[in-house]
Design a protein around this motif. Structure first.
Motif, PDB file in Angstrom:
ATOM      1  N   VAL A  81     -11.655  13.541   8.947  1.00 46.44           N
ATOM      2  CA  VAL A  81     -12.089  12.156   9.091  1.00 46.44           C
ATOM      3  C   VAL A  81     -11.914  11.754  10.560  1.00 46.44           C
ATOM      4  O   VAL A  81     -11.129  12.359  11.283  1.00 46.44           O
ATOM      5  CB  VAL A  81     -11.288  11.208   8.173  1.00 46.44           C
ATOM      6  CG1 VAL A  81     -11.470  11.586   6.715  1.00 46.44           C
ATOM      7  CG2 VAL A  81      -9.821  11.226   8.530  1.00 46.44           C
ATOM      8  N   PRO A  82     -12.657  10.738  11.015  1.00 44.56           N
ATOM      9  CA  PRO A  82     -12.524  10.326  12.420  1.00 44.56           C
ATOM     10  C   PRO A  82     -11.167   9.687  12.708  1.00 44.56           C
ATOM     11  O   PRO A  82     -10.358   9.459  11.796  1.00 44.56           O
ATOM     12  CB  PRO A  82     -13.666   9.336  12.604  1.00 44.56           C
ATOM     13  CG  PRO A  82     -14.012   8.867  11.233  1.00 44.56           C
ATOM     14  CD  PRO A  82     -13.705   9.994  10.303  1.00 44.56           C
ATOM     15  N   GLU A  83     -10.928   9.385  13.977  1.00 41.05           N
ATOM     16  CA  GLU A  83      -9.606   8.916  14.402  1.00 41.05           C
ATOM     17  C   GLU A  83      -9.273   7.527  13.887  1.00 41.05           C
ATOM     18  O   GLU A  83      -8.130   7.239  13.576  1.00 41.05           O
ATOM     19  CB  GLU A  83      -9.522   8.928  15.930  1.00 41.05           C
ATOM     20  CG  GLU A  83      -9.348  10.300  16.527  1.00 41.05           C
ATOM     21  CD  GLU A  83      -8.789  10.229  17.935  1.00 41.05           C
ATOM     22  OE1 GLU A  83      -8.725   9.110  18.505  1.00 41.05           O
ATOM     23  OE2 GLU A  83      -8.403  11.283  18.459  1.00 41.05           O
ATOM     24  N   ARG A  84     -10.284   6.621  13.812  1.00 42.78           N
ATOM     25  CA  ARG A  84      -9.997   5.227  13.459  1.00 42.78           C
ATOM     26  C   ARG A  84     -10.687   4.883  12.145  1.00 42.78           C
ATOM     27  O   ARG A  84     -11.912   4.914  12.058  1.00 42.78           O
ATOM     28  CB  ARG A  84     -10.460   4.296  14.566  1.00 42.78           C
ATOM     29  CG  ARG A  84      -9.819   4.586  15.931  1.00 42.78           C
ATOM     30  CD  ARG A  84     -10.483   3.779  17.038  1.00 42.78           C
ATOM     31  NE  ARG A  84     -11.901   4.094  17.151  1.00 42.78           N
ATOM     32  CZ  ARG A  84     -12.751   3.523  18.013  1.00 42.78           C
ATOM     33  NH1 ARG A  84     -12.308   2.571  18.829  1.00 42.78           N
ATOM     34  NH2 ARG A  84     -14.029   3.878  18.058  1.00 42.78           N
ATOM     35  N   VAL A  85      -9.880   4.550  11.142  1.00 40.25           N
ATOM     36  CA  VAL A  85     -10.411   4.270   9.806  1.00 40.25           C
ATOM     37  C   VAL A  85      -9.874   2.933   9.327  1.00 40.25           C
ATOM     38  O   VAL A  85      -8.667   2.670   9.412  1.00 40.25           O
ATOM     39  CB  VAL A  85     -10.019   5.375   8.810  1.00 40.25           C
ATOM     40  CG1 VAL A  85     -10.542   5.057   7.411  1.00 40.25           C
ATOM     41  CG2 VAL A  85     -10.532   6.742   9.275  1.00 40.25           C
ATOM     42  N   ALA A  86     -10.765   2.097   8.816  1.00 37.15           N
ATOM     43  CA  ALA A  86     -10.354   0.837   8.188  1.00 37.15           C
ATOM     44  C   ALA A  86     -10.638   0.925   6.690  1.00 37.15           C
ATOM     45  O   ALA A  86     -11.725   1.348   6.289  1.00 37.15           O
ATOM     46  CB  ALA A  86     -11.101  -0.344   8.794  1.00 37.15           C
ATOM     47  N   VAL A  87      -9.655   0.548   5.896  1.00 44.01           N
ATOM     48  CA  VAL A  87      -9.807   0.529   4.441  1.00 44.01           C
ATOM     49  C   VAL A  87      -9.750  -0.928   3.994  1.00 44.01           C
ATOM     50  O   VAL A  87      -8.761  -1.629   4.273  1.00 44.01           O
ATOM     51  CB  VAL A  87      -8.706   1.352   3.743  1.00 44.01           C
ATOM     52  CG1 VAL A  87      -8.884   1.289   2.228  1.00 44.01           C
ATOM     53  CG2 VAL A  87      -8.732   2.794   4.224  1.00 44.01           C
ATOM     54  N   LEU A  88     -10.789  -1.381   3.316  1.00 41.72           N
ATOM     55  CA  LEU A  88     -10.873  -2.777   2.902  1.00 41.72           C
ATOM     56  C   LEU A  88     -10.323  -2.935   1.499  1.00 41.72           C
ATOM     57  O   LEU A  88     -10.766  -2.251   0.559  1.00 41.72           O
ATOM     58  CB  LEU A  88     -12.330  -3.241   2.951  1.00 41.72           C
ATOM     59  CG  LEU A  88     -13.136  -2.894   4.214  1.00 41.72           C
ATOM     60  CD1 LEU A  88     -14.512  -3.552   4.159  1.00 41.72           C
ATOM     61  CD2 LEU A  88     -12.381  -3.295   5.470  1.00 41.72           C
ATOM     62  N   GLY A  89      -9.355  -3.835   1.330  1.00 44.30           N
ATOM     63  CA  GLY A  89      -8.776  -4.081   0.026  1.00 44.30           C
ATOM     64  C   GLY A  89      -7.276  -3.855   0.026  1.00 44.30           C
ATOM     65  O   GLY A  89      -6.718  -3.275   0.966  1.00 44.30           O
ATOM     66  N   GLY A  90      -6.616  -4.322  -1.054  1.00 41.85           N
ATOM     67  CA  GLY A  90      -5.167  -4.214  -1.123  1.00 41.85           C
ATOM     68  C   GLY A  90      -4.656  -3.660  -2.428  1.00 41.85           C
ATOM     69  O   GLY A  90      -3.480  -3.829  -2.756  1.00 41.85           O
ATOM     70  N   GLY A  91      -5.524  -2.962  -3.160  1.00 41.89           N
ATOM     71  CA  GLY A  91      -5.106  -2.380  -4.432  1.00 41.89           C
ATOM     72  C   GLY A  91      -4.686  -0.930  -4.295  1.00 41.89           C
ATOM     73  O   GLY A  91      -4.603  -0.379  -3.196  1.00 41.89           O
TER      74      GLY A  91
END
Length: 888
Positions: free
Chosen positions: A698-708
């Motif tokens: 996976v690339p260096e910068r990853v954003a994951v949306l959500g809190g579950g």
């Protein structure tokens, strides 16, 4: 020297060599020693190969291949560390030549199908050595080929293959006098497998192969087969050495270009006639006449290096591996560790003097800690051996050779403490390594392994207060009688404990992996308030479920008399399989449909291996479903509701009832945002890809949306697959976050960045449509919404961009968009979920539903519980229809 002279065992506590020398004098033994360690750092010639130094890493098994014997990341890591540590000789751990000869289900297997894995292991190790030492440092790599013989355990339970009966060893496995021996014909065929394995090792890039003949594995047992009658591989010395010699001769003739070695027991420490290298009078005195003659013949057959070995790690581990602390159920020997070490040194000396033409590798030094280099160097200086190495010591201190090269000494606080924990992990069925010095990886594995020990688990179960009104049972979505199954374990009746579990939970092992016990049963346990903590209910459930699978207790129990009814189960996830099990137990004929090619549903596909091991899930499903279903279980995979089948069609086909457990297969997108052409994935697709391909980058910068929980899984997966910065972007506060505390805390510990009170609103892209940034706004919390949590309110003028390379949307799951067309005549709620009554019956007669498609997605154990209770409701529904006269 007096052999096996009784002397008090003593843990290592020495701070100066003079103290060890004095203790040796008191014990009546001697060890060579020098402060000049230069003999260890000199190059060594072995059959034209120049080792950069005389230090070796002995074979130490990690038990961390996959179930096909293919090396995995921990395997690669171990040998990268060994190679970067500078040893001139790296001896690969025991690698099976046939699957039935594996000592554990995760032992390496030298088969052509695994060639690329071994080639990568060699390539990685040599690259690690070059990176640290440059091109002029090239360690020799030896592949150890083995058949585990009486210690074979390919499926995790003993499956001994023995060459002769042994009075000391047979009782360990409760082998009866008529237990069959491996035949001469089987041994003849086995030689072919050794040749194939040697060819795999050579083609993978190994410099040498070792025909392992030590530690009471099969070849070593053949050497001691004095009592094997009417066999060309037993009785006389010529017969007993025949197999080893013939394998060596065949490899020499059929696998050119590889150096042949052997790790050879010269002293079994088992009395004659069951031991090799033993005095004929049945005492524990060594007799090297046969080992010496064997080595001479091996050298004539083409062996270029002999690694001297002693004893049996399963029976008398102190002989070669003196320790301070024994493994669980082990013993403290009658001999002082220095007596054992002195014996090994002296026997090595005698072998060298008798067969000086072959270079020897010396062993048995780890207990000496920082004084190992002085003893080993003295042995080399006197010519007793050409090479000296560490096994356990290398697991603890993989760069011991580099330390000696650069500093001339070892750091005491980095050395192996001979606590036997690495051995304990193996005995407990885990992936082995140094628990003390490599604790971040191996301490959790060790602790989990201890939770497989019956005595440990019975003690933990005994903490249960057996409450009259148990709150723990109220916390179980499956309705398990928690106190009853825990009490059965405490009483030592694991089979009864499993039967209690299965009364309400047909898939207890899977649930024990993924159930959030800390907020369910354990979270409701009163012992957490008045004792040292809650009763470890999940660990107890996993223990007894694994035991049931190993013992054969898990097989489906189907009544002899069939009901005559046919039920279709749509979806082979936890709810569907649980329902199918319940229906089969009630005597119905069940057909399971699923669009995938195997059982398990999304739990199998997307829950990360750390939480749900795919092999463990598959193993429980096989153990339960592959038993005798009396022909009443049919599986139709790659069949999709709406494409390949319909409710109308199933009912017209003659099914008396249908259960729908299709789950929530789609992910909710970011509202109001247009997804870029690339750079954004839904969480289910991302997790499915990461689980299917452990090497996916996976690339260096990853954003994951959500809190579950799905967001936490995705964030951890991104970290594990190489992302440098991973952000959880969540619009509410930490307190409102729906993820389970353990999942959230694991993400925090892994270094995931939590951007709370931050709402994602859109994406920025470049001219090609590729994602460049995530647009967010700050929020504050307002009044509670319908979920009971405070509503996030966007802050004006707070819009900003976070540069990222990948966004994973983990904003919830939803039913298929075509759910209404897929389920005609069934009433749906506003959110698309199926509406059911208390018996899981839908608005359409004879159609039932359960699991995520009903509850919106909660826990696996709730899905299992609903599927199982739905089966009971279907049986009641069918009973109301009256007897069925249909024939099987």
């Amino acid at each position: 020297m007096q052999f096996f002279k009784q002397s008090p065992h003593e843990p290592f506590h020495f701070t100066a060599w003079e103290q060890i020398a004095q203790r040796c004098e008191e014990l009546g033994v001697s060890l060579p020693y020098t402060e000049d360690i230069s003999p260890l750092l000199r190059p060594v010639e072995v059959d034209g190969f120049t080792l950069p130094n005389a230090l070796a890493v002995h074979p130490v098994e990690g038990c961390d291949a996959d179930h096909q014997g293919y090396p995995q990341e921990l395997t690669f890591r171990r040998y990268r560390r060994f190679a970067a540590g500078g040893a001139g000789l790296i001896w690969l751990e025991a690698t099976a030549v046939v699957p039935e000869g594996r000592a554990n289900p995760r032992q390496l297997w030298a088969t052509p199908r695994n060639l690329d894995g071994f080639a990568k292991l060699v390539e990685d190790a040599l690259a690690a050595a070059r990176e640290v030492f440059g091109d002029n440092h090239r360690p020799m790599l030896v592949a150890q080929l083995t058949h585990s013989g009486r210690y074979s355990k390919p499926q995790g339970v003993p499956a001994p293959i023995i060459a002769h009966h042994s009075e000391p060893l047979d009782p360990r496995h409760n082998l009866p006098p008529d237990y069959p021996l491996i035949s001469d014909e089987e041994l003849q065929r086995l030689q072919d497998d050794y040749v194939v394995a040697a060819r795999v090792a050579r083609d993978a890039g190994f410099d040498a192969v070792d025909v392992k003949a030590c530690h009471r594995y099969l070849v070593n047992e053949l050497l001691a087969s004095h009592t094997r009658e009417d066999s060309k591989y037993g009785g006389t010395f010529e017969n007993r050495i025949r197999f080893l010699l013939e394998v060596v001769e065949r490899i020499a003739a059929e696998v050119p270009g590889v150096i042949i070695t052997t790790r050879l027991n010269v002293y079994d420490a088992l009395p004659h006639p069951w031991g090799f290298g033993m005095a004929a009078d049945g005492s524990m005195r060594p007799d090297l006449q046969e080992p010496v003659e064997l080595i001479r013949r091996l050298v004539a057959a083409g062996v270029k290096l002999v690694n001297i070995a002693f004893g049996n790690p399963y029976y008398n581990p102190h002989v070669e591996r003196p320790y301070d602390t024994a493994e669980a159920g082990g013993y403290l020997p009658r001999e002082h560790p220095l007596v054992n070490i002195a014996l090994m040194c002296d026997l090595t000396r005698q072998i060298h003097e008798a067969v000086p033409q072959v270079p020897l590798v010396a062993t048995g030094f780890t207990w000496l800690r920082q004084f190992f280099p002085g003893v080993a160097a003295a042995m080399l200086e006197r010519g007793w051996a050409k090479i000296a190495g560490l096994g356990r010591g290398a697991l603890a201190y993989p760069d011991f050779a580099r330390e000696l090269m650069t500093r001339g000494r070892l750091t005491p606080t980095r050395l192996c403490i001979t606590c036997s924990s690495c051995t304990q992990i193996m005995r407990d069925g885990g992936r082995a390594g140094c628990v003390v010095r490599d604790h971040e990886i191996y301490a959790p594995i060790y602790q989990q392994g201890r939770l497989r020990d019956p005595q440990v688990m019975r003690q933990l179960a005994a903490q249960c207060r057996d409450c009259a009104a148990p709150t723990c049972a109220e916390g179980c979505p499956a309705g398990v009688d928690v106190p009853a199954f825990v009490r059965a374990i405490a009483d030592g009746d694991e089979k009864r404990a499993y039967e209690i579990l299965r009364q309400n939970n047909p898939l207890p092992e899977i649930c024990a992996y993924v159930c959030p016990a800390e907020i369910l049963c354990e979270g409701a346990c009163v012992q957490q308030y008045i004792g040292s903590g809650a009763v470890p209910i999940r660990a107890l459930q996993r223990y007894v479920s694994e035991r049931a699978r190993a013992e054969g207790w898990a097989a489906l129990r189907v009544p002899a008399t069939a009901s005559g009814f046919k039920v279709a189960v749509i979806g082979a996830g936890p709810a569907g399989i649980a329902c199918a099990i319940g229906l089969l137990q009630d005597g119905h004929h069940v057909t399971v449909f699923d669009e995938a090619s195997a059982c398990g549903g999304m739990a199998r596909e997307v829950i990360p291996p750390k939480r749900l091991d795919s092999e463990a899930m598959a193993a429980e499903l096989r153990a339960v479903l592959d038993g005798d279903s009396r022909g009443r279980l049919e599986r139709r995979f790659e069949s999709s509701l709406g494409r390949d089948l319909s409710l109308d069609g199933l009912l017209e086909e003659g099914f008396d009832a249908v259960f729908v457990g299709i789950g929530l297969p789609e992910s909710a997108p970011l509202p109001g945002a247009q997804r870029p052409a690339s750079g954004v994935m839904d969480a289910l697709s991302f997790l499915r890809q990461m689980k299917a391909d452990p090497d996916a980058a996976v690339p260096e910068r990853v954003a994951v949306l959500g809190g579950g929980n799905t967001a936490m899984d995705a964030a951890l997966a991104a970290k594990e697959h190489g992302a440098r910065d991973v952000y959880i972007v969540y619009r509410r506060s930490f307190q409102e976050m729906p993820a389970w505390p353990a999942e959230r805390d694991e993400a925090l510990a892994a270094g995931v960045h939590f951007l709370i009170l931050t709402q994602p609103v859109g994406y920025q892209v470049d001219q090609s449509g590729r994602l460049t940034a995530l647009e967010v706004v700050s929020t504050h919390l307002g009044e509670p919404d319908e979920s009971g949590r405070r509503r996030p309110v966007p802050e004006p003028d707070s819009r900003r961009a976070i540069p990222v390379d990948l966004v994973v949307e983990a904003l919830g799951q939803k039913p298929p968009s075509s759910i209404a067309a897929m389920l005609p005549g069934i009433k749906l709620r506003d959110n698309g979920l199926v509406e059911v009554d208390d018996d899981f019956q839908t608005s359409r007669p004879a159609v039932f539903a359960g699991g995520d498609i009903v509850n919106g997605g909660t826990t696996v154990v709730q899905a299992v519980g609903e599927g199982f209770r739905a089966a009971q409701a279907i049986t009641r529904f069918l009973a109301r229809k009256g007897p069925c006269n249909a024939q099987e």
